[in-house]
Design a protein around this motif. Structure first.
Motif, PDB file in Angstrom:
ATOM      1  N   THR A 607     -18.467 -82.792 -53.239  1.00 21.59           N
ATOM      2  CA  THR A 607     -19.897 -82.493 -53.121  1.00 21.59           C
ATOM      3  C   THR A 607     -20.202 -82.031 -51.712  1.00 21.59           C
ATOM      4  OG1 THR A 607     -20.374 -84.800 -52.548  1.00 21.59           O
ATOM      5  CG2 THR A 607     -20.520 -84.179 -54.878  1.00 21.59           C
ATOM      6  N   ILE A 608     -21.200 -81.151 -51.624  1.00 21.17           N
ATOM      7  CA  ILE A 608     -21.641 -80.604 -50.335  1.00 21.17           C
ATOM      8  C   ILE A 608     -22.945 -81.292 -49.955  1.00 21.17           C
ATOM      9  CG2 ILE A 608     -22.283 -78.510 -49.087  1.00 21.17           C
ATOM     10  CD1 ILE A 608     -20.722 -76.932 -51.208  1.00 21.17           C
ATOM     11  N   LYS A 609     -23.012 -81.790 -48.705  1.00 24.95           N
ATOM     12  CA  LYS A 609     -24.212 -82.480 -48.229  1.00 24.95           C
ATOM     13  C   LYS A 609     -24.572 -81.951 -46.849  1.00 24.95           C
ATOM     14  CE  LYS A 609     -23.114 -86.803 -50.668  1.00 24.95           C
ATOM     15  NZ  LYS A 609     -22.861 -88.261 -50.517  1.00 24.95           N
ATOM     16  N   HIS A 610     -25.885 -81.977 -46.573  1.00 22.99           N
ATOM     17  CA  HIS A 610     -26.403 -81.581 -45.267  1.00 22.99           C
ATOM     18  C   HIS A 610     -27.033 -82.787 -44.592  1.00 22.99           C
ATOM     19  CE1 HIS A 610     -25.785 -77.351 -46.171  1.00 22.99           C
ATOM     20  NE2 HIS A 610     -26.376 -77.549 -47.354  1.00 22.99           N
ATOM     21  N   ASP A 611     -26.781 -82.971 -43.273  1.00 21.70           N
ATOM     22  CA  ASP A 611     -27.410 -84.079 -42.569  1.00 21.70           C
ATOM     23  C   ASP A 611     -28.626 -83.576 -41.801  1.00 21.70           C
ATOM     24  OD1 ASP A 611     -26.409 -82.727 -40.425  1.00 21.70           O
ATOM     25  OD2 ASP A 611     -24.836 -84.180 -39.968  1.00 21.70           O
ATOM     26  N   ALA A 612     -29.274 -84.488 -41.076  1.00 19.26           N
ATOM     27  CA  ALA A 612     -30.518 -84.146 -40.372  1.00 19.26           C
ATOM     28  C   ALA A 612     -30.271 -83.219 -39.189  1.00 19.26           C
ATOM     29  CB  ALA A 612     -31.208 -85.433 -39.886  1.00 19.26           C
ATOM     30  N   ASN A 613     -29.049 -83.180 -38.667  1.00 17.47           N
ATOM     31  CA  ASN A 613     -28.744 -82.343 -37.510  1.00 17.47           C
ATOM     32  C   ASN A 613     -28.336 -80.929 -37.905  1.00 17.47           C
ATOM     33  OD1 ASN A 613     -29.188 -84.486 -35.730  1.00 17.47           O
ATOM     34  ND2 ASN A 613     -27.089 -85.236 -36.010  1.00 17.47           N
ATOM     35  N   GLY A 614     -28.414 -80.587 -39.165  1.00 13.75           N
ATOM     36  CA  GLY A 614     -28.053 -79.251 -39.612  1.00 13.75           C
ATOM     37  C   GLY A 614     -26.580 -79.074 -39.902  1.00 13.75           C
ATOM     38  N   ASN A 615     -25.801 -80.167 -39.891  1.00 11.09           N
ATOM     39  CA  ASN A 615     -24.372 -80.079 -40.206  1.00 11.09           C
ATOM     40  C   ASN A 615     -24.162 -80.212 -41.713  1.00 11.09           C
ATOM     41  OD1 ASN A 615     -23.590 -79.920 -37.468  1.00 11.09           O
ATOM     42  ND2 ASN A 615     -23.826 -82.139 -37.283  1.00 11.09           N
ATOM     43  N   THR A 616     -23.077 -79.585 -42.176  1.00  8.65           N
ATOM     44  CA  THR A 616     -22.720 -79.639 -43.589  1.00  8.65           C
ATOM     45  C   THR A 616     -21.398 -80.354 -43.727  1.00  8.65           C
ATOM     46  OG1 THR A 616     -23.889 -77.595 -44.058  1.00  8.65           O
ATOM     47  CG2 THR A 616     -22.218 -78.287 -45.636  1.00  8.65           C
ATOM     48  N   GLN A 617     -21.318 -81.248 -44.677  1.00  6.23           N
ATOM     49  CA  GLN A 617     -20.100 -82.020 -44.890  1.00  6.23           C
ATOM     50  C   GLN A 617     -19.701 -81.964 -46.356  1.00  6.23           C
ATOM     51  OE1 GLN A 617     -21.417 -85.743 -43.361  1.00  6.23           O
ATOM     52  NE2 GLN A 617     -22.576 -86.318 -45.174  1.00  6.23           N
ATOM     53  N   LYS A 734     -22.237 -72.415 -54.868  1.00  8.57           N
ATOM     54  CA  LYS A 734     -21.522 -73.277 -53.924  1.00  8.57           C
ATOM     55  C   LYS A 734     -21.236 -72.521 -52.619  1.00  8.57           C
ATOM     56  CE  LYS A 734     -20.860 -77.024 -56.476  1.00  8.57           C
ATOM     57  NZ  LYS A 734     -19.567 -77.242 -57.135  1.00  8.57           N
ATOM     58  N   LEU A 735     -20.963 -71.216 -52.720  1.00  9.28           N
ATOM     59  CA  LEU A 735     -20.646 -70.441 -51.523  1.00  9.28           C
ATOM     60  C   LEU A 735     -21.833 -70.397 -50.562  1.00  9.28           C
ATOM     61  CD1 LEU A 735     -18.813 -68.505 -49.913  1.00  9.28           C
ATOM     62  CD2 LEU A 735     -19.733 -66.630 -51.296  1.00  9.28           C
ATOM     63  N   THR A 736     -23.021 -70.019 -51.060  1.00  7.58           N
ATOM     64  CA  THR A 736     -24.191 -69.913 -50.170  1.00  7.58           C
ATOM     65  C   THR A 736     -24.625 -71.273 -49.658  1.00  7.58           C
ATOM     66  OG1 THR A 736     -25.607 -69.950 -52.140  1.00  7.58           O
ATOM     67  CG2 THR A 736     -24.987 -67.794 -51.251  1.00  7.58           C
ATOM     68  N   TYR A 737     -24.464 -72.311 -50.488  1.00  8.61           N
ATOM     69  CA  TYR A 737     -24.839 -73.646 -50.026  1.00  8.61           C
ATOM     70  C   TYR A 737     -23.891 -74.122 -48.917  1.00  8.61           C
ATOM     71  CZ  TYR A 737     -26.875 -78.319 -50.446  1.00  8.61           C
ATOM     72  OH  TYR A 737     -27.525 -79.492 -50.194  1.00  8.61           O
ATOM     73  N   LEU A 738     -22.617 -73.748 -49.013  1.00  4.57           N
ATOM     74  CA  LEU A 738     -21.656 -74.096 -47.977  1.00  4.57           C
ATOM     75  C   LEU A 738     -21.903 -73.289 -46.696  1.00  4.57           C
ATOM     76  CD1 LEU A 738     -19.138 -75.953 -47.742  1.00  4.57           C
ATOM     77  CD2 LEU A 738     -17.761 -73.950 -48.257  1.00  4.57           C
ATOM     78  N   LEU A 739     -22.345 -72.037 -46.831  1.00  4.57           N
ATOM     79  CA  LEU A 739     -22.587 -71.172 -45.677  1.00  4.57           C
ATOM     80  C   LEU A 739     -23.999 -71.310 -45.103  1.00  4.57           C
ATOM     81  CD1 LEU A 739     -20.878 -67.825 -46.774  1.00  4.57           C
ATOM     82  CD2 LEU A 739     -19.998 -69.571 -45.244  1.00  4.57           C
ATOM     83  N   GLN A 740     -24.778 -72.242 -45.590  1.00  2.40           N
ATOM     84  CA  GLN A 740     -26.169 -72.370 -45.140  1.00  2.40           C
ATOM     85  C   GLN A 740     -26.292 -72.528 -43.622  1.00  2.40           C
ATOM     86  OE1 GLN A 740     -28.463 -75.287 -47.251  1.00  2.40           O
ATOM     87  NE2 GLN A 740     -30.252 -75.086 -45.947  1.00  2.40           N
ATOM     88  N   PRO A 741     -25.489 -73.378 -42.931  1.00  2.86           N
ATOM     89  CA  PRO A 741     -25.630 -73.469 -41.470  1.00  2.86           C
ATOM     90  C   PRO A 741     -25.262 -72.172 -40.770  1.00  2.86           C
ATOM     91  CG  PRO A 741     -24.416 -75.344 -42.341  1.00  2.86           C
ATOM     92  CD  PRO A 741     -24.518 -74.360 -43.444  1.00  2.86           C
ATOM     93  N   CYS A 742     -24.336 -71.386 -41.352  1.00  2.00           N
ATOM     94  CA  CYS A 742     -23.925 -70.133 -40.717  1.00  2.00           C
ATOM     95  C   CYS A 742     -24.953 -69.028 -40.903  1.00  2.00           C
ATOM     96  CB  CYS A 742     -22.575 -69.680 -41.280  1.00  2.00           C
ATOM     97  SG  CYS A 742     -21.279 -70.913 -41.150  1.00  2.00           S
ATOM     98  N   LEU A 743     -25.667 -69.045 -42.019  1.00  2.00           N
ATOM     99  CA  LEU A 743     -26.630 -67.978 -42.315  1.00  2.00           C
ATOM    100  C   LEU A 743     -28.050 -68.342 -41.934  1.00  2.00           C
ATOM    101  CD1 LEU A 743     -25.332 -66.920 -45.847  1.00  2.00           C
ATOM    102  CD2 LEU A 743     -24.849 -65.842 -43.663  1.00  2.00           C
ATOM    103  N   GLY A 744     -28.368 -69.621 -41.843  1.00  2.00           N
ATOM    104  CA  GLY A 744     -29.748 -69.990 -41.550  1.00  2.00           C
ATOM    105  C   GLY A 744     -29.898 -71.033 -40.479  1.00  2.00           C
TER     106      GLY A 744
END
Length: 799
Positions: A607-617, A734-744
């Protein structure tokens, strides 16, 4: 390549963001501060409690500064707009790391007012640092004075010590003389024995007193030396703090106008160099024409010289013949004269013979006179020819001298042309550097275009070239034209690589971006394009050919080399690697030793998760600690063997999944306690393809549909970012959700658009170029350096 961060202000104390620009450049380039954060910042500036304690402001009486002890804090009169203010390290860090929240990005008036208030508070902080600098300079002078007094005291103590030692030595020698005299007079003068014994006891006591005073003086000297060392340490620390504050203030004062002034000067220099180059080329062309004319005239003069030389030699031969004829005639005249004398003497011949002989003699005399005239004329012609020969020699020497001068002038012009070309190249490099800096300040996604060479079965096409590359000054190396059905489509990117570009040339353009990961930034580089356009070759290279290594191996080599070179500066790095692929909208761990894909069903669900600091794990993803490039190469080979690859009609080795390589970097400087946390994401996207061309069926059809769906979701995200819509559909795949920190987010992002030169793929190439232009126009925010410490939580893959 020069670095991209050269025009940024230096860090103060721990780390500081770039200073704000002038209010004229606020629109579109600065962040809008929230009203609540402004009130909180203002309350902190005027002395409200921070971390549960209340600060007391320093007192300023009539604008003067009271004398304070070494342990007192310096007074400040920097609060002309906010009252009397005192700053601590926490206040400065809070002020410099203030982060704005955007509510209404088009309310420029409110953004300008908020930024003006932020600049006022920053000016107050700068003034306080100037007062602090003045206070430390006064303290430094006081410490220097006290050091000089201590040194003088030490010198005086040493002098006294030497004097005492000399006195003690003289007393000892005197005592020895007295002792001998007393021993000699002991028998004679027993009455004086008691007096001599008393004097000896007194002298011993005096000696003990002198020794005790010597020990006390030695202790005082050691104490003074320790005080001197502590004072030197304080002075060194104060000097270091003074230099850091001075450099920081100077960089803040110069940073606002530096970029625009450098950019304008470089543009003017480029225009001037281009004009100078054109004039130099014209001068060289003109000089070459003159040189050709001079060479031809010299050749004609040499030919004329040769002709005159042959003519002179022929005239000399004729002159010699005439002289021989004259001698022969003279000999005949002599013979005839002798015969005439014989005839006169004999007087036996007739008068007719005498007249005939006389006539013959007259004829011969006339012939001799004519021959003499001819000899004189020939001598005159010979002198004239010799004069002409001298003139031709002089003209030939002058022509040769002029030719040598013209050759020197041509060499000088060629040298100046080489210098101008070198300046032009340097100016182009500086322009690229400033262009990249401006793009980083704007927050745009950088786009590089690469056209692969034609393959063996494609080179036989008769449709001609469909790509051209403009060579003008403004677009050289950055533009590409595509011709379709007689219509030309022009595109401009940050860099365009022709089919002749090598892997090393491509990596040199992104090497500074890779270096940013070691500096604490999030960096993302991904390759996009149709299947068979060279994406995997660009990212991974060709196995077994070291000279054709791709961006991922070269980036890792550079990172580990830089890690080794920064160890003497106190930097220590820890690095972690993770690799995954997105296959049919399912995440697979490529370096896991326990999880494998069987019958299309993964063993684990990630699963892909985002934290409050804008990181994706990505949960449960395998993360491996690496210490060398060889370890990462081994993991890359393992991931390549585990990756999904299939054969289609368009590509025999087509990537059927999106490959994501992540390198997590933790850096600590033990000498300055500075910590950085960077991430390098290198992504090889699966190629888009048309079902009619690929001929996919069964599993390949399902893979193609999943690939096209994820790339379509990526296109939707790019459209939303380009239009600055409030909602960006990152969750569509899944691709765009994983690339969210890189694109936004706050990442430094670069996209390679790979193009195939095959005329049959011209439609897909045009679509890829149009998509890349939209990506290049997207603004994702200014990159932010990660300086927080390493998390103690379980290992996760961050983006």
């Amino acid at each position: 390549m020069v670095t991209k961060n050269q025009n940024r202000p230096p860090l103060s104390l721990t780390s500081t963001p770039p200073p704000p620009s002038n209010s004229k450049n606020f629109e579109g380039d600065v962040l809008l501060l929230d009203n609540k954060e402004q009130r909180v910042g203002a309350e902190k500036m005027v002395g409200t409690p921070i971390n549960g304690r209340t600060r007391q402001a320093f007192t300023v009486v009539n604008g003067g500064v009271h004398d304070l002890g070494p342990s007192s804090a310096p007074p400040s009169n920097a609060g002309s707009d906010y009252g009397v203010i005192e700053f601590t390290r926490e206040d400065v860090e809070a002020l410099l790391s203030e982060k704005a929240k955007r509510k209404d990005r088009f309310n420029y008036k409110e953004r300008c007012e908020n930024m003006m208030d932020y600049i006022k508070r920053l000016k107050v902080c700068i003034r306080w640092f100037q007062d602090l600098e003045m206070y430390y300079s006064l303290e430094q002078e006081k410490l220097k004075n006290s050091l000089e007094l201590t040194q003088q005291k030490c010198i005086e103590i040493e002098l006294l010590l030497k004097i005492k030692e000399e006195e003690l030595n003289s007393i000892i020698s005197e005592m020895r003389r007295n002792c001998t005299s007393l021993q000699e007079k002991l028998i004679k003068e027993e009455t004086e024995k008691s007096a001599a014994a008393e004097s000896l006891v007194k002298e011993r006591e005096a000696r003990l007193d002198i020794e005790r005073s010597h020990s006390t003086l030695s202790e005082d000297l050691g104490r003074a030396q320790r005080d001197m060392q502590s004072a030197n340490q304080k002075i060194a620390s104060l000097n270091e703090m003074y230099k850091r504050l001075q450099d920081y203030i100077t960089s803040l004062q110069q940073y606002n106008g530096k970029l625009h002034s450098e950019l304008s000067s470089v543009e003017d220099e480029l225009k001037r160099v281009e004009k100078e180059k054109a004039t130099i080329v014209e001068n060289i062309t003109m000089l070459r024409g003159q040189l050709t004319i001079s060479v031809s005239s010299q050749e004609e003069a040499i030919k004329q010289k040769d002709v005159l030389a042959t003519e002179v030699s022929s005239l000399r031969g004729e002159l010699q013949q005439v002289r021989d004829e004259r001698d022969r005639q003279l000999s005949q005249v002599q013979t005839l004269s002798s015969e005439l004398e014989k005839v006169k003497e004999s007087k036996k011949h007739s008068s007719t013979e005498l007249d005939s002989l006389t006539l013959k003699a007259n004829d011969l005399e006339e012939k001799c006179s004519l021959k003499d005239n001819q000899i004189k004329a020939l001598e005159e012609q010979l002198a004239t020819a010799e004069k002409k020969l001298q003139v031709s020699n002089i003209s030939a020497y002058e022509t040769r001298t002029e030719y040598e001068g013209q050759q020197k002038f041509v060499n000088e012009l060629q040298r100046r042309l080489a210098d101008a070309e070198y300046k032009l190249i340097e100016g182009e490099r500086l322009r690229k550097k400033l262009h990249n800096t401006i793009l980083e300040l704007k927050g745009n996604i950088r786009v590089f275009c690469r056209v692969r060479p034609l393959l063996a079965d494609e080179s036989c096409s008769t449709e001609g070239k469909i790509f051209s590359y403009p060579t003008s000054m403004e677009t050289s190396g950055r533009a590409i034209d595509l011709a379709q059905n007689g219509q030309k489509h022009s595109f401009t990117f940050d860099k365009v690589f022709t089919p002749e570009a090598s892997q090393e040339e491509v990596f040199l353009e992104i090497s500074q971006l890779v270096q940013s990961a070691l500096d604490g930034y999030k960096v993302c580089i991904f390759a996009y394009g149709q299947t068979g356009s060279g994406k995997t070759y660009t990212m991974m290279g060709r196995p077994g050919h070291p000279e054709e290594k791709g961006l991922i191996p070269r980036s890792l080599e550079q990172i580990f080399q830089t890690k080794q070179s920064q160890q003497p500066q106190g930097w220590k790095y820890e690095m972690q690697v993770s690799m995954l692929e997105i296959y049919n909208e399912t995440i697979r761990d490529l370096i896991s030793t326990t999880t494998r894909m069987e019958n299309g069903t993964p063993g684990k669900q990630y699963t892909i998760k985002h934290d409050a600091n804008g990181n994706t794990q990505v949960s449960d993803l395998t993360v491996v600690d690496v210490h060398s490039a060889k370890e990462v190469a081994f993991l890359l080979n393992q991931a390549a063997n585990s990756r999904s690859v299939g054969k289609t009609q368009m590509n025999e080795q087509s990537s059927r999944s999106h490959f994501v390589f992540t390198l997590r970097i933790y850096g600590v400087n033990e000498s300055t306690d500075q910590q950085v946390q960077g991430v390098l994401n290198l992504i090889d996207l699966a190629g888009s393809e048309r079902l009619s061309k690929s001929g996919s069926t069964g599993d390949r059809l399902k893979e193609t549909q999943a690939i096209n769906k994820s790339l379509s979701s990526l296109s939707d995200v790019i459209f939303a970012l380009a239009k600055k819509e409030d909602h960006v559909p990152f969750r569509n795949s899944k691709l765009t959700y994983l690339l969210q920190p890189c694109l936004g987010g706050d990442s430094k992002t670069l996209m390679f658009v790979n193009i195939s030169p095959d005329p049959s793929s011209i439609g897909e190439s045009l679509c890829s170029l149009r998509f890349a232009s939209r990506v290049n126009a997207c603004e994702i925010g200014t990159p932010r350096r990660q300086t927080n410490g390493r998390s103690i939580e379980s290992r996760l893959s961050y983006f």
